[in-house]
Design a protein around this motif. Structure first.
Motif, short mmCIF file in Angstrom:
data_model
loop_
_atom_site.label_atom_id
_atom_site.label_comp_id
_atom_site.label_asym_id
_atom_site.label_seq_id
_atom_site.Cartn_x
_atom_site.Cartn_y
_atom_site.Cartn_z
N LYS A 1 0.82 -1.22 0.00
CA LYS A 1 0.00 0.00 0.00
C LYS A 1 0.85 1.27 0.00
N THR A 2 1.19 1.83 1.16
CA THR A 2 1.93 3.10 1.20
C THR A 2 3.44 2.89 1.14
N GLY A 3 3.88 1.66 1.18
CA GLY A 3 5.31 1.36 1.00
C GLY A 3 6.19 1.90 2.12
N GLY A 4 5.69 1.94 3.36
CA GLY A 4 6.49 2.39 4.49
C GLY A 4 6.61 3.90 4.60
N ARG A 5 5.82 4.65 3.79
CA ARG A 5 5.92 6.11 3.79
C ARG A 5 4.84 6.80 4.63
N GLY A 6 3.99 6.03 5.28
CA GLY A 6 2.89 6.67 6.02
C GLY A 6 1.80 7.08 5.05
N GLN A 7 0.99 8.10 5.42
CA GLN A 7 -0.07 8.56 4.53
C GLN A 7 0.07 10.03 4.17
N LYS A 8 -0.20 10.33 2.95
CA LYS A 8 -0.29 11.69 2.42
C LYS A 8 0.91 12.58 2.73
N GLY A 9 0.86 13.78 2.25
CA GLY A 9 1.90 14.77 2.53
C GLY A 9 3.07 14.71 1.57
N GLN A 10 3.90 15.77 1.67
CA GLN A 10 5.02 15.93 0.75
C GLN A 10 6.01 14.76 0.83
N LYS A 11 6.28 14.28 2.03
CA LYS A 11 7.29 13.24 2.18
C LYS A 11 6.83 11.88 1.68
N SER A 12 5.55 11.72 1.45
CA SER A 12 5.06 10.45 0.90
C SER A 12 5.21 10.41 -0.61
N ARG A 13 5.45 11.56 -1.22
CA ARG A 13 5.62 11.63 -2.68
C ARG A 13 7.09 11.46 -3.06
N SER A 14 7.34 11.27 -4.32
CA SER A 14 8.74 11.18 -4.78
C SER A 14 9.27 12.58 -5.07
N GLY A 15 10.60 12.71 -5.12
CA GLY A 15 11.23 13.98 -5.47
C GLY A 15 11.22 15.00 -4.36
N VAL A 16 11.39 14.58 -3.11
CA VAL A 16 11.37 15.49 -1.97
C VAL A 16 12.80 15.85 -1.58
N SER A 17 13.09 17.14 -1.40
CA SER A 17 14.42 17.54 -0.94
C SER A 17 14.27 18.62 0.12
N ILE A 18 13.88 18.23 1.32
CA ILE A 18 13.71 19.19 2.40
C ILE A 18 14.53 18.76 3.62
N LYS A 19 15.75 18.25 3.35
CA LYS A 19 16.56 17.71 4.44
C LYS A 19 17.03 18.78 5.43
N GLY A 20 17.33 19.98 4.96
CA GLY A 20 17.80 21.02 5.88
C GLY A 20 16.68 21.90 6.40
N PHE A 21 15.45 21.57 6.07
CA PHE A 21 14.31 22.42 6.44
C PHE A 21 13.95 22.20 7.91
N GLU A 22 13.77 23.30 8.66
CA GLU A 22 13.48 23.21 10.09
C GLU A 22 12.13 23.82 10.43
N GLY A 23 11.13 23.60 9.59
CA GLY A 23 9.79 24.09 9.89
C GLY A 23 9.66 25.59 9.82
N GLY A 24 10.47 26.24 9.02
CA GLY A 24 10.39 27.70 8.90
C GLY A 24 11.39 28.41 9.80
N GLN A 25 11.88 27.72 10.84
CA GLN A 25 12.93 28.30 11.70
C GLN A 25 14.18 28.46 10.85
N MET A 26 14.99 29.46 11.17
CA MET A 26 16.23 29.70 10.42
C MET A 26 17.12 28.46 10.52
N PRO A 27 17.43 27.80 9.40
CA PRO A 27 18.20 26.55 9.45
C PRO A 27 19.60 26.74 10.03
N LEU A 28 20.16 25.66 10.53
CA LEU A 28 21.46 25.70 11.20
C LEU A 28 22.55 26.23 10.27
N HIS A 29 22.55 25.80 9.02
CA HIS A 29 23.62 26.23 8.10
C HIS A 29 23.55 27.73 7.81
N MET A 30 22.39 28.35 8.06
CA MET A 30 22.27 29.80 7.87
C MET A 30 22.50 30.56 9.17
#
Length: 184
Positions: free
Chosen positions: A29-58
């Motif tokens: 079914k969901t292939g271990g990805r849970g249900q819905k949302g951006q991370k359940s789709r392919s082509g996701v690149s939000i590894k440094g994203f901290e929920g809108g908080q200023m990321p550590l690298h910045m």
């Protein structure tokens, strides 16, 4: 026992999990990805994203810079040159330039030429034609009875720009010649 009977121990080589291959597989079914949302789709690149908080690298301060005008010299010490002359790899009577040092295997890189540094002892009388020389190295070479000719080396970026300009001029001349031939 025969060669075709040889096998790995049971469980030594585990196959990869093939997700999304039906409910009986355990990862269907969901292939271990849970249900819905951006991370359940392919082509996701939000590894440094901290929920809108200023990321550590910045948040961390910037350090240093890259000097785009820096010259890239192959640096060679006098001691290394003397070793090559003692080993008869480098000819002491010939003019020593970037090509000779590169052939001897001591001048690695150096898009803008070679620079002689004063570390080590020099006993042979040598004549150099190089892009740069330190004050100590120049004094040591002249003390041994040699000479140094410092040449002006065009930086690699300027060399490429000049080549580009000549190619552009040649193309423009070809275009003009074709126009003149078409009119005639």
């Amino acid at each position: 026992m025969k060669l075709n009977d040889i096998r790995d121990n049971a469980g030594a080589r585990k196959g990869r999990v093939r997700v999304g291959r039906g409910i009986g597989s355990g990862v269907g079914k969901t292939g271990g990805r849970g249900q819905k949302g951006q991370k359940s789709r392919s082509g996701v690149s939000i590894k440094g994203f901290e929920g809108g908080q200023m990321p550590l690298h910045m948040r961390l301060p910037k350090r240093g810079f890259n000097n785009i005008f820096a010259k890239d010299y192959a640096e060679v010490n006098l001691g290394a040159i003397q070793k090559l002359i003692d080993a008869k790899t480098l000819d002491a009577s010939a003019l020593i330039d970037h090509a000779a040092l590169k052939a001897a295997g001591v001048a690695r890189g150096g898009k803008d030429g070679v620079r002689i540094l004063g570390k080590g002892e020099l006993t042979a009388k040598l004549s150099f034609k190089v892009a740069g020389v330190s004050a100590g190295a120049k004094a040591a070479i002249e003390k041994a009875g040699g000479s140094v000719d410092v040449i002006e080396v065009m930086p690699a970026a300027e060399k490429a720009a000049a080549k580009h300009r000549t190619v552009q001029k040649a193309r423009a001349a070809d275009k003009e010649a074709k126009k003149a031939a078409a009119k005639a």
